[in-house]
Design a protein around this motif. Structure first.
Motif, PDB file in Angstrom:
ATOM      1  N   ALA A   1       0.725  -1.160   0.100  1.00 55.08           N
ATOM      2  CA  ALA A   1      -0.091  -0.067   0.250  1.00 55.08           C
ATOM      3  C   ALA A   1       0.974   1.269  -0.047  1.00 55.08           C
ATOM      4  O   ALA A   1       2.011   1.242   0.484  1.00 55.08           O
ATOM      5  CB  ALA A   1      -0.882   0.008   1.301  1.00 55.08           C
ATOM      6  N   LEU A   2       0.285   2.362  -0.549  1.00 54.85           N
ATOM      7  CA  LEU A   2       0.821   3.497  -0.320  1.00 54.85           C
ATOM      8  C   LEU A   2       0.540   4.376   0.921  1.00 54.85           C
ATOM      9  O   LEU A   2      -0.588   4.254   1.510  1.00 54.85           O
ATOM     10  CB  LEU A   2       0.529   4.567  -1.494  1.00 54.85           C
ATOM     11  CG  LEU A   2       0.818   3.925  -2.818  1.00 54.85           C
ATOM     12  CD1 LEU A   2       0.365   4.835  -3.978  1.00 54.85           C
ATOM     13  CD2 LEU A   2       2.359   3.771  -3.108  1.00 54.85           C
ATOM     14  N   VAL A   3       1.365   5.131   1.593  1.00 58.08           N
ATOM     15  CA  VAL A   3       1.175   5.893   2.976  1.00 58.08           C
ATOM     16  C   VAL A   3       0.607   7.487   2.419  1.00 58.08           C
ATOM     17  O   VAL A   3       1.804   8.173   1.643  1.00 58.08           O
ATOM     18  CB  VAL A   3       2.378   5.806   3.769  1.00 58.08           C
ATOM     19  CG1 VAL A   3       1.884   6.508   5.162  1.00 58.08           C
ATOM     20  CG2 VAL A   3       2.581   4.141   4.113  1.00 58.08           C
ATOM     21  N   PHE A   4      -0.262   7.816   3.052  1.00 58.25           N
ATOM     22  CA  PHE A   4      -0.849   9.108   2.574  1.00 58.25           C
ATOM     23  C   PHE A   4      -0.968   9.781   4.091  1.00 58.25           C
ATOM     24  O   PHE A   4      -1.398   9.251   5.244  1.00 58.25           O
ATOM     25  CB  PHE A   4      -2.089   9.130   2.027  1.00 58.25           C
ATOM     26  CG  PHE A   4      -3.003  10.516   2.069  1.00 58.25           C
ATOM     27  CD1 PHE A   4      -2.695  11.385   1.109  1.00 58.25           C
ATOM     28  CD2 PHE A   4      -3.629  11.008   3.336  1.00 58.25           C
ATOM     29  CE1 PHE A   4      -3.273  12.693   1.215  1.00 58.25           C
ATOM     30  CE2 PHE A   4      -4.361  12.181   3.258  1.00 58.25           C
ATOM     31  CZ  PHE A   4      -4.130  13.076   2.301  1.00 58.25           C
ATOM     32  N   VAL A   5      -0.347  10.985   4.280  1.00 50.97           N
ATOM     33  CA  VAL A   5      -0.378  11.441   5.551  1.00 50.97           C
ATOM     34  C   VAL A   5      -0.852  12.845   5.671  1.00 50.97           C
ATOM     35  O   VAL A   5      -0.252  13.866   4.808  1.00 50.97           O
ATOM     36  CB  VAL A   5       1.120  11.691   6.415  1.00 50.97           C
ATOM     37  CG1 VAL A   5       0.864  12.244   7.585  1.00 50.97           C
ATOM     38  CG2 VAL A   5       1.626  10.165   6.488  1.00 50.97           C
TER      39      VAL A   5
ATOM     40  N   VAL B   1       6.844   7.515   3.051  1.00 48.45           N
ATOM     41  CA  VAL B   1       5.623   8.098   2.767  1.00 48.45           C
ATOM     42  C   VAL B   1       5.584   8.641   1.404  1.00 48.45           C
ATOM     43  O   VAL B   1       6.531   9.474   1.043  1.00 48.45           O
ATOM     44  CB  VAL B   1       5.604   9.378   3.914  1.00 48.45           C
ATOM     45  CG1 VAL B   1       4.265  10.123   3.775  1.00 48.45           C
ATOM     46  CG2 VAL B   1       5.367   8.679   5.416  1.00 48.45           C
ATOM     47  N   THR B   2       4.340   8.356   0.658  1.00 48.50           N
ATOM     48  CA  THR B   2       4.165   8.473  -0.686  1.00 48.50           C
ATOM     49  C   THR B   2       3.726   9.923  -0.853  1.00 48.50           C
ATOM     50  O   THR B   2       4.033  10.768  -1.834  1.00 48.50           O
ATOM     51  CB  THR B   2       3.535   7.713  -1.412  1.00 48.50           C
ATOM     52  OG1 THR B   2       4.306   6.281  -1.184  1.00 48.50           O
ATOM     53  CG2 THR B   2       3.395   7.923  -2.886  1.00 48.50           C
ATOM     54  N   ILE B   3       2.642  10.380  -0.138  1.00 52.18           N
ATOM     55  CA  ILE B   3       1.749  11.416  -0.367  1.00 52.18           C
ATOM     56  C   ILE B   3       1.593  12.320   0.882  1.00 52.18           C
ATOM     57  O   ILE B   3       1.257  11.755   2.251  1.00 52.18           O
ATOM     58  CB  ILE B   3       0.321  11.128  -0.839  1.00 52.18           C
ATOM     59  CG1 ILE B   3       0.379  10.066  -1.922  1.00 52.18           C
ATOM     60  CG2 ILE B   3      -0.766  12.367  -1.159  1.00 52.18           C
ATOM     61  CD1 ILE B   3      -0.875   9.459  -2.285  1.00 52.18           C
TER      62      ILE B   3
ATOM     63  N   THR C   1       1.864  17.243  -1.928  1.00 54.41           N
ATOM     64  CA  THR C   1       2.943  16.631  -2.424  1.00 54.41           C
ATOM     65  C   THR C   1       2.929  14.916  -2.780  1.00 54.41           C
ATOM     66  O   THR C   1       2.423  14.330  -2.047  1.00 54.41           O
ATOM     67  CB  THR C   1       4.094  16.782  -1.908  1.00 54.41           C
ATOM     68  OG1 THR C   1       4.176  15.824  -0.401  1.00 54.41           O
ATOM     69  CG2 THR C   1       4.236  18.254  -1.464  1.00 54.41           C
ATOM     70  N   GLY C   2       3.472  14.519  -3.899  1.00 56.11           N
ATOM     71  CA  GLY C   2       3.378  13.122  -4.266  1.00 56.11           C
ATOM     72  C   GLY C   2       4.144  12.899  -5.603  1.00 56.11           C
ATOM     73  O   GLY C   2       4.755  13.788  -6.175  1.00 56.11           O
TER      74      GLY C   2
END
Length: 213
Positions: free
Chosen positions: A20-24, A50-52, A70-71
């Motif tokens: 999975a991608l991590v969005f914060v 952290v991707t996004i 950002t991403g």
């Protein structure tokens, strides 16, 4: 709202395990968490996982308006085509952009502001806890003074204002029932004298309303 810090290291481990991608959402972290104020991912050492990142210009970075995401490039392009808040909002005024840009320059140029924030936060939290108050959260500049009773939080906040301290009482439905509090937010422009005067006012008002012995 509680001054807590997300278990981001554990979240990143789960994301890695399941692809999975991590969005914060860093609205309550950008500008003051981490050694140089880059946020929770820097504080917990997972910037490369952290991707996004979504954050705001309306809090620590000058208290203006607007925000950003950002991403990866394809994601940013997709948002520019499909994100309704982006498509149907006006551009930021140049003065707001200039203010936010300068705030970022100050943070990137020196960690003095971040260190000052951390020291002032610790000063407030330790003095309030020594006085007998319960402060929620973990070393975060958002310092909820937990009172439990909505009426008590409101009346204490009103009396704090009379003493020149602007704080807000929060109660249900903004927070869960039984979790009423006065939320204090430490700022880089506060001096140590400001912190001490705030604590003294809390002690005086807390004793007046029976929140302290």
């Amino acid at each position: 709202m509680d001054g807590d810090i997300a278990p981001l290291q554990e979240i990143c481990c789960l994301a890695s395990r399941y692809g999975a991608l991590v969005f914060v959402d860093e609205c309550h972290a950008t500008g003051f968490l981490g050694p140089t104020g880059r946020g929770t991912d820097e504080l917990l050492g997972v910037m490369d996982q952290v991707t996004i990142i979504n954050s705001t210009l309306g809090k620590a970075l000058g208290g203006a308006s607007g925000g950003y995401t950002t991403g990866p490039g394809p994601l940013v392009s997709l948002l520019r085509q499909r994100a309704r808040p982006y498509l149907f909002s006006n551009s930021l005024p140049p003065a707001v952009v200039g203010c936010a840009s300068k705030a970022l320059d100050l943070l990137m140029g020196s960690n003095t502001i971040v260190q000052s924030m951390a020291a002032k936060t610790q000063r407030f939290r330790s003095k309030m806890e020594a006085a007998g108050f319960t402060i929620s959260g973990a070393s975060h500049p958002i310092c909820p003074v937990m009172l439990g009773d909505a009426r008590l939080a409101s009346r204490m906040a009103d009396d704090m204002l009379k003493r020149g301290i602007f704080v807000i009482g929060f109660s249900y439905p903004v927070v869960p029932k039984g979790k009423a509090r006065i939320r204090v937010q430490i700022s880089a422009v506060h001096s140590e004298e400001d912190i001490d005067r705030c604590v003294e006012a809390f002690v005086e008002v807390g004793r007046l309303h029976g929140a302290l012995p």
